[in-house]
Structure formats: C-alpha cells, structure tokens
Write an enzyme that holds these catalytic residues in place. Structure first.
Site, PDB file in Angstrom:
ATOM      1  N   GLY A 267       1.857   4.438   4.001  1.00 16.36           N
ATOM      2  CA  GLY A 267       0.911   3.580   4.712  1.00 16.36           C
ATOM      3  C   GLY A 267       0.837   2.177   4.126  1.00 16.36           C
ATOM      4  O   GLY A 267       0.901   1.186   4.845  1.00 16.36           O
ATOM      5  N   GLU A 304      -6.563   0.267  -0.483  1.00 17.48           N
ATOM      6  CA  GLU A 304      -5.667  -0.488  -1.384  1.00 17.48           C
ATOM      7  C   GLU A 304      -6.476  -1.477  -2.218  1.00 17.48           C
ATOM      8  O   GLU A 304      -6.190  -1.689  -3.393  1.00 17.48           O
ATOM      9  CB  GLU A 304      -4.563  -1.211  -0.606  1.00 17.48           C
ATOM     10  CG  GLU A 304      -3.722  -0.330   0.318  1.00 17.48           C
ATOM     11  CD  GLU A 304      -3.198   0.939  -0.312  1.00 17.48           C
ATOM     12  OE1 GLU A 304      -2.997   0.982  -1.533  1.00 17.48           O
ATOM     13  OE2 GLU A 304      -2.993   1.934   0.431  1.00 17.48           O
ATOM     14  N   GLU A 326      -5.697   8.466  -6.946  1.00 17.09           N
ATOM     15  CA  GLU A 326      -5.694   8.688  -5.495  1.00 17.09           C
ATOM     16  C   GLU A 326      -6.933   9.441  -5.007  1.00 17.09           C
ATOM     17  O   GLU A 326      -7.541   9.081  -4.007  1.00 17.09           O
ATOM     18  CB  GLU A 326      -4.398   9.393  -5.055  1.00 17.09           C
ATOM     19  CG  GLU A 326      -3.135   8.553  -5.267  1.00 17.09           C
ATOM     20  CD  GLU A 326      -3.182   7.167  -4.634  1.00 17.09           C
ATOM     21  OE1 GLU A 326      -4.078   6.897  -3.815  1.00 17.09           O
ATOM     22  OE2 GLU A 326      -2.316   6.331  -4.975  1.00 17.09           O
TER      23      GLU A 326
HETATM   24  N1  B3K Z   1      -0.177   4.386  -3.983  1.00 18.22           N
HETATM   25  C1  B3K Z   1       0.526   4.268  -2.730  1.00 18.22           C
HETATM   26  C2  B3K Z   1       1.469   5.382  -2.484  1.00 18.22           C
HETATM   27  C3  B3K Z   1       2.825   5.137  -2.941  1.00 18.22           C
HETATM   28  C4  B3K Z   1       3.766   6.197  -2.487  1.00 18.22           C
HETATM   29  C5  B3K Z   1       4.963   6.289  -3.293  1.00 18.22           C
HETATM   30  N2  B3K Z   1       5.961   7.187  -2.805  1.00 18.22           N
HETATM   31  C6  B3K Z   1      -0.388   4.162  -1.580  1.00 18.22           C
HETATM   32  C7  B3K Z   1      -1.781   4.555  -1.823  1.00 18.22           C
HETATM   33  O1  B3K Z   1      -2.111   5.682  -2.037  1.00 18.22           O
HETATM   34  O2  B3K Z   1      -2.611   3.681  -1.842  1.00 18.22           O
HETATM   35 ZN    ZN Z   2      -3.932   5.244  -2.887  1.00 17.13          ZN
END
Ligand code: B3K
Ligand code: ZN
Length: 876
Positions: A267, A304, A326
């Site tokens: 995303g 984000e 996360e």
């Molecule tokens: N931290 C990223 C995800 C990255 C994926 C890597 N394969 C998006 C998010 O969770 O904000």
């Molecule tokens: Zn994230």
C-alpha cells in the site's frame, strides 16, 4: 535455487559488531544502469563482546561490485569473501572508512524491491530487505546511520530528485544532468531509505506543529493526477494534529513528502520524510474514487505518518519484532479513523476483516504468533496477523490499563526508546512500568499463534438471585505449537434484564471487563430477579471466537436493546449465521429452502427504526460474506454457501421489496458529493437497498440500477450500479454498461482497476475464460501489482464457485500464474498463493486438486524463497 532456503531464528539474534556513524551515498541514474557510490564511516560496537569480529555486509546477488576500498586502499578479491547475500571482511580496524561503487539495474528490476522504475520514474522500496539490492550495507534494522544522499540524473527526464530529510545543495552537471543533495539528521536503519527521481508535479501546504515549528508538506504525482491529491493532504494534516493531541507526538523534520507511484507491491511505505505510496492509497477525487477508496487514503496516509514515531523514531531491533511497529501503528490509525468518522462502523469493519481473513490465517499452514520465532522470507510475514491481530493485542493492553495509563505507557515507551531499535518486550515493559500492572500472562499473545476460543455457559439461581457465567478457554494447535498456555483475555460484558435494560454490575457500571486468565473460570453476579441475557465481548474486546448458545429470539432481543453498538451488529450477524449455517448443512440442489421468518422481521424492524445511524443499518442488513461463512465451516461447501446466500438475499428482497424501495428513494438525494461520514452512510444504505432490489432481477430494478449509473456524479454510486448490472443475468445490459464504463474511464488507471475487478468477480458462466481474455486486454499489465491483484486475486478470492470449479481449472489457472510470477515478482507470487494454501478446508475432491497444484508449483524449478516458504509450509 541450488540449495533449499533455510529458516532464520529469533534465538540466534546477535548484536551488530559494527556501528555506522555516517552513510554518504551518491546515485548516478542512467537509462540502462545506476551507479551507487557509498562512503561509510564504521566503528566497532562496544556492545559486541566478540574479539576482532568480522564486518558483515549484505548485498544481493544482482548487485555488481565495481570497486571497494578501506581507508583509501583498494581491496582485492583476497581481502573479502562474497558468498550468497553476504560480503565479509575478516579483521577490519576499530574505526575506518569503507568506500564502494556498485552497479545495479533499476530499469529491469521487476521484483519492485530496492531501486526500480515505476513507469518513467525511479523509486525505491527498501523494507524489509531491499537496501541490499542497492549497495553493500548491514541491511538489518538495528544498524542505524545518519544518511546524506546525492542523486544525479538527466534534468529533462527527471526534474525532481528526492531523498530523505532536507535538501542541502543542488547543481548542474555535464550532459544535461543535475544533482541534489539531501541530509537526514535522524539516524535510521537502511529500510527507511528512499529515493525518487522523476517528472513530477506537486501540491504544497504547511503545518505548524504544537511547538510552533513550520513544516512544509508536499505531495507529488504525475501531472495527470494533480487533481487527486487534496484529500491526502487534508488527511495528512488531520493525522499530524491528531497525533499531537492523542499521543503528544510532533513531527520532527522541516519537510514531509509523499510520492504516488503506479507500480508498488504494497500500500505505502513510511520512509523517513519521504513516504512512497501506491497510487491506490493516495489519489482520490469524487469522480474517480469510491467511498471506501477515500477511507483507505485517509487511513493509509495517517498510518504512514504515525510510523514516524511508532516505527522510525523507535524502530524494530530485528524483523521478528515487526508487529512492534505495525500492530501499534494499525491500532493508532484505527483510532484515528474512528475519531474522524463513525467509531462503531470502523470497529465493525475491522472486526469483519479480522474474523474472516486473520482468523483463517491463524488456522492455516502459515499461522504464526505476532512475534514469530522463525521465518524463511520476512516478506511473507507482512500479514494480517502481524498487522491486525497485532493491533488487537495493543488494543487489549489499552483495555487492561485504561486510557490514562495507556497514554502514560506510550509516553514512557517513546521517551525511553527514542532513537533506538527495540523489541515487543520493551513495549510491554514500558506499559508495565508506567501502570504498575503485571502483564506476565498477557505476553502469551506475543508468542502463541492460533485464535483462542471461549465457550461460555450460564446458570441462574432464581431463589438466590444469582447468575453465574462460566468461561472455558482453549486454543487449537498451530504449526510447531501443540499445546498452549492460558491467555489473559479481557472479556467486556454486560447483562440485560427482561425489559432490555442494562443491569448495574459489581463495578457500578453497565459494562465490566472480566479478566479471563484460567482455562475455566466462573463469574458470579448477584441481586438479579430474573435471568438476564448476557451481552458478551462488547466492542470485540479480544481477538477470540466466542461461543454462547444464544436462542434466535435472544439475538433479536440483543439487536433491539444492547447498548453496545458492536454487539447489536454482532447479534444480527449471529442470527443470520445461525440461520444460514442450518440451511447450508441441509443443502441439496433439488431441495427447496425455507427462510426463518425471524431474520426478515428483524431486518424489517431495523429498516423501520427511527434515528439509527444509517451506516450501522446498512452494516446490520449486510449478510455474512461467503468468506466469513467459509471461515466458520469445518469443511467449506462452496456451492451450498453460494446458493444459500443467494436464496436468503432474494427472500429478504421479496419480502421487504416495498420498504427497500422506499429507503432507497429516501436516501437518493440530489446533493453534491462529499466523503464525510454521514454522506458515506447514506450512500451505503441506499446502495445496499439497491443490491437487494437487484437480486430480484426484475426489469424495474434493472432500470433503477441503470438510472443510478447514468446520473451518478461520483464513483461510489456509479461503481455499485455497474457491479449489480454486470453481475446480473441481464447480459446485454451488462456488456453495454461495461463497454460504456471503459470508454469513459480508460485514461484513469485506478478506475480501470475497478473495471477489471468487476469482471473478474462476475459469477456468471464462463468466468475463467473472461479472466483469461481480460489478461490480454491492453488495460492489463502483468508487471503491475495493482492490475494483477484486480484480476487474479479478485477472481480467486471473490469468484469462489469458479475458482473452486470441480474440474480444477481455477486452481490450475492460479498455479500457472504463480509459476510465471515466481521469478518476476516473488513477493506478489507468494501473496497470491494464499487461496491454495487453504486446501485442507475443502472436500476430498477439491483437496486433491489443490494439493496437486501446490505440488506442481513446488516441482516447477527455481523457486524464490518467498514462494518456497509458502508452498513448503502448506504441504506439511
Ligand atoms: N511498512 C510498510 C510495509 C513494507 C512491506 C515490505 N515488504 C508499509 C506499512 O506497513 O506501513
Ligand atoms: Zn505500517
């Protein structure tokens, strides 16, 4: 792959032997290659006790090492060992400077990891282990360095050159080239590095932080998408303000940038100061974006942004800790969305996702705890478990501590660990230290996989006025975990008396949290004159499956009276599930079905009730999805589920037709589009009514849908009308509308994705051949993950009778795609495999077919780590 990929284990974690004081990078970008010059200042890590340890750098096999020197002395092949993904220098000095030049090929990078090209622009994706595809570096999150980055490229093709931090210098070079240097003062791990070079336009705004600092906000996209950036900007400012008010967290750089790219595996990505977004999560306007698209943009922009604290300022020690950032950040963005829109609706949506998809994952071959013990490929662990269950675990911490102590705990966590790379244990310790509460038993949520089950029974002693609730907990085995210890489960509950009033509970309130900590526990409530109806798991206070033998009348009673909005919705779901499960169990194609009239009367009361939130009405009237009914089944009967859902929907429509039509008209207002919560609610109710009416397949309902399509001034109304006609048996109307839609929107890639998905999920005969045809259409691009998802994933997940066709054609189709994608884009290939991994849930005939396809993939040759891990674990 010459050797079978090996798992890596959390227990093998070792502190890094070297620290990286500064990282100076210079990128020379060309059409057929990129050169990366790195200058690293490296010192021994005092925390590493090994004497004279080797320096270990990661470097992907695709990276060509052009030159390497240590303190100015060129190194030869004898000075280092390059093996697999590692470059090792045996005994470097205590402090030294390592310089290297590498050659890479962004122009042919189809994995979309590291530095690659999305359309005409260069961009990066480094999380989790993409930086090693750029240069030699310790590509692990606990090695943090201060980055200075210079990007040089052709001035005409790439007028905009971006990286993390603040721009500090720029200039011109020979051959129509130019360069910009960026400095990021915050030490960061390599996974947060970003670079963008392209012909981009932007919108600009500013935010004044709570301490009065000015932050410039810029959102970049291709010129054609400049009219779709305002909503993301508003969402960003709302998120910045919310994080100040809710968590006391302020932004720290002078500039915050977001760039929209077309080719993206996920995303979005929270790179420090330079987020890179899939266009699908940042672009939005009324004409081209549905209500759920708007909500996705708001949530992902916020997510984000929130990572700047929960992820960037405080990052993960290793990838086993992924849920540290996360889970916490999903919890934060869910609360933000709840505050911006309707709290109960947001909760219902999140719980629906969790109960269908995450519970299925937790019961499948890839099940893992939110802090896994091992993995083969970390990209496979960006899962609903890490994200959504991880968020539920943080939510439970807040429930146990209460709002004020939770805030105290998060303040302590951020202050104590600012600038560090830490573990989920550090998070829990901060919460314990701030609150004085003991979370020892609670920690089981971090290391035990599987969805706990609560079996609740009750007893009422009329003479003593005593009501007893007995709660038994268990958790099914998951890979590598046969037996589970008891979880600490916060069970929020209330009691309703026979008039539907809330009973006062021992805590003096009408909702109480029961601390379920034993395998079996009884809770006693006294002073009751009649047997109450329990309202259980209010607000979905824990990610568990709760079983209580509700009578259908009791569920209707809860639908009418429960003060907890989530439980009112859940009572409706349970009623529908109970009725549908009975029909599914009894299903035979030649046998007539009869619908329990109580579902219709319950739905009628909801439609008739005054003053209810329209979004909740539409959630309550939405039948449990096929995916949810499948998750609840021990053995999924695809055809029965499909037939029963159609029958129930049709029966409701027949019996409530007049009401549905009236509610449709009441909510079909001629006012300008707005994505605010009330308007979204009104449209969702109106469109739900339309979908029931269309299930009647009458000429009148067809005309209603077509009229809505024609007059729609927004994509929500237009898309719903199109889906309903396109999936109906009015085949010539379907064809005409689809053609019209494509003609109107062929220039809008994201709208074309909707058009592809609508066709891929069309349940009419011939679905697979239509999908194969779509893949030949000029609008399809097999290298673009959004197109692949719109066609292949949608077909497999949302067109179940065809995907699960008994001739095996659906399974064969998916396996063929995985074999093709395995080398092109391993992450996408592994992710798309999910439907086949669930083979054990199906009948023997389907099991055999699915398993055979998994075996065919396994034998197909050089498997990526990503696909290997999913296939091999699924075949155990
Ligand atoms: N931290 C990223 C995800 C990255 C994926 C890597 N394969 C998006 C998010 O969770 O904000
Ligand atoms: Zn994230």
């Amino acid at each position: 792959m010459s050797q079978e990929p090996k798992a890596i284990y959390l227990k093998d974690y070792k502190v890094p032997a070297y620290l990286f004081e500064s990282t100076d990078l210079r990128f020379e970008l060309f059409e057929d290659e990129a050169l990366v010059h790195a200058e690293l200042v490296i010192t021994r890590n005092p925390a590493c006790t090994a004497s004279a340890p080797a320096l270990e750098l990661h470097g992907h096999e695709s990276v060509e090492l052009v030159s390497l020197s240590l303190d100015g002395r060129a190194l030869t092949d004898n000075d280092y060992v390059r093996e697999g993904e590692m470059l090792t220098i045996a005994t470097p000095p205590e402090r030294f400077c390592l310089t290297s030049t590498t050659r890479i090929h962004p122009e042919s990078n189809t994995a979309l990891e590291g530095l690659y090209k999305s359309g005409g622009m260069f961009c990066t994706q480094c999380e989790a282990e993409g930086f090693r595809r750029i240069t030699f570096f310790p590509d692990r999150p606990d090695v943090m360095s201060v980055f200075r980055t210079t990007v040089e490229a052709d001035k005409t093709r790439y007028p905009e050159l971006l990286s993390n931090g603040n721009p500090v210098a720029r200039g011109l070079a020979d051959n129509n080239r130019h360069w910009v240097t960026w400095e990021d003062p915050f030490p960061k791990p390599a996974y947060l590095f970003a670079l963008v070079a392209g012909d981009l336009q932007h919108i600009e705004d500013r935010f004044v932080t709570m301490s009065g600092r000015n932050v410039t906000l810029k959102i970049f996209a291709e010129e054609k998408d400049l009219d779709k950036l305002d909503y993301a900007m508003t969402s960003l400012k709302n998120a910045m303000k919310w994080d100040e008010e809710t968590y006391g967290r302020e932004y720290d750089l002078d500039i915050y940038m977001i760039v929209a790219v077309d080719f993206f595996n996920m995303g979005a990505m929270e790179n420090k100061g330079l987020n890179i977004f899939n266009t699908s999560c940042v672009l939005a306007n009324a004409a081209t974006t549905t209500d759920s698209g708007f909500q996705r943009v708001e949530a992902v922009v916020a997510h984000e942004y929130f990572h700047n604290w929960s992820g960037n300022r405080v990052t993960c020690r290793d990838w086993f800790q992924l849920s540290l950032k996360e889970g916490f950040t999903v919890f934060r963005d869910a609360e933000f969305s709840a505050d911006m829109n309707s709290r109960t609706v947001k909760r219902v949506e999140d719980v629906s996702l969790l109960r269908t998809a995450q519970f299925a994952e937790d019961a499948g071959p890839m099940a893992h705890p939110i802090r896994p013990e091992s993995f083969i490929e970390i990209s496979n662990f960006y899962t609903l478990t890490i994200y959504e269950k991880g968020a539920e675990v943080v939510r439970m911490v807040r429930t146990l501590l209460g709002e004020a102590l939770f805030r105290k705990g998060s303040d302590l966590y951020f202050e104590r660990h600012d600038g560090q790379a830490v573990t989920t244990e550090d998070f829990i310790l901060a919460m314990e230290d701030a609150s004085g509460q003991d979370l020892s038993q609670f920690r089981a949520w971090y290391h035990q996989a599987g969805t706990p089950e609560l079996h609740v029974s009750d007893q009422f002693d009329a003479a003593a006025g005593e009501y007893k609730l007995t709660v038994k907990q268990s958790c099914p085995p998951s890979p590598g975990q046969e037996k589970k210890s008891a979880f600490h489960i916060p069970l929020a509950m209330g009691l309703l008396n026979e008039k539907g009033e809330e009973v006062e509970l021992p805590n003096g309130e009408t909702t109480q949290i029961l601390n379920v900590t034993e395998f079996e526990q009884t809770f006693i409530f006294s002073g009751l004159s009649t047997k109450p109806v329990p309202s259980l798991l209010r607000g979905f206070s824990a990610p568990v499956k709760l079983f209580y033998p509700y009578q259908r009348d009791e569920l209707m009673f809860l639908m009418a009276h429960d003060s907890d909005g989530f439980c009112r919705w859940d009572a409706a779901q349970k009623l529908a599930v109970d009725i549908m499960q009975a029909l599914i169990a009894d299903y035979h194609p030649d046998k007539a079905m009869v619908l329990d009239g109580r579902l219709v009367s319950a739905f009628r009361s909801v439609l008739d009730a005054e003053g209810l939130d329209k979004a909740m009405v539409s959630k309550v009237l939405t039948l449990p999805s096929e995916a949810y009914l499948s998750e609840l089944s021990d053995c999924v009967d695809v055809d029965a589920i499909d037939a029963v859902r159609k029958f129930v929907r049709h029966s409701i429509a027949v019996q409530l037709e007049d009401r549905l039509r009236a509610v449709y008209q009441e909510n079909d207002l001629d006012i300008a589009y707005s994505p605010d919560a009330d308007s979204v609610a009104r449209r969702s109710l109106k469109n739900l009514c339309l979908s029931y009416l269309m299930s009647l397949e009458t000429e009148a309902s067809l005309q209603l849908a077509k009229a809505q399509y024609e007059k729609a001034d927004n994509m929500t109304d237009m898309q719903v009308a199109l889906v309903l006609v396109a999936h109906s048996s009015f085949r010539s109307d379907a064809k005409a509308l689809l053609a019209d839609f494509y003609q109107r929107w062929s220039g809008e890639s994201l709208v074309v994705n909707l058009w592809l998905s609508i066709q891929a999920s069309d349940p009419n005969e011939g679905a697979l051949s239509r999908v194969l045809e779509l893949m030949q259409h000029p609008a399809f691009d097999g290298k673009n993950p959004n197109k692949l998802r719109s066609v292949i994933s949608v077909f497999c997940a949302q067109n179940s009778t065809h995907f699960h066709a008994l001739d095996g054609s659906g399974y064969r189709f998916l396996a063929d795609r995985i074999i093709e994608l395995n080398s092109q884009n391993p992450q996408i290939a592994a992710r798309m495999l999910t439907p086949l991994t669930r083979w054990k849930k199906f009948s023997a005939a389907r099991q055999a077919l699915m398993k055979a396809e998994l075996e065919r993939i396994r034998e197909s040759g050089d498997l990526s780590k990503d696909v290997f891990e999913v296939v091999s674990k699924s075949l155990v």
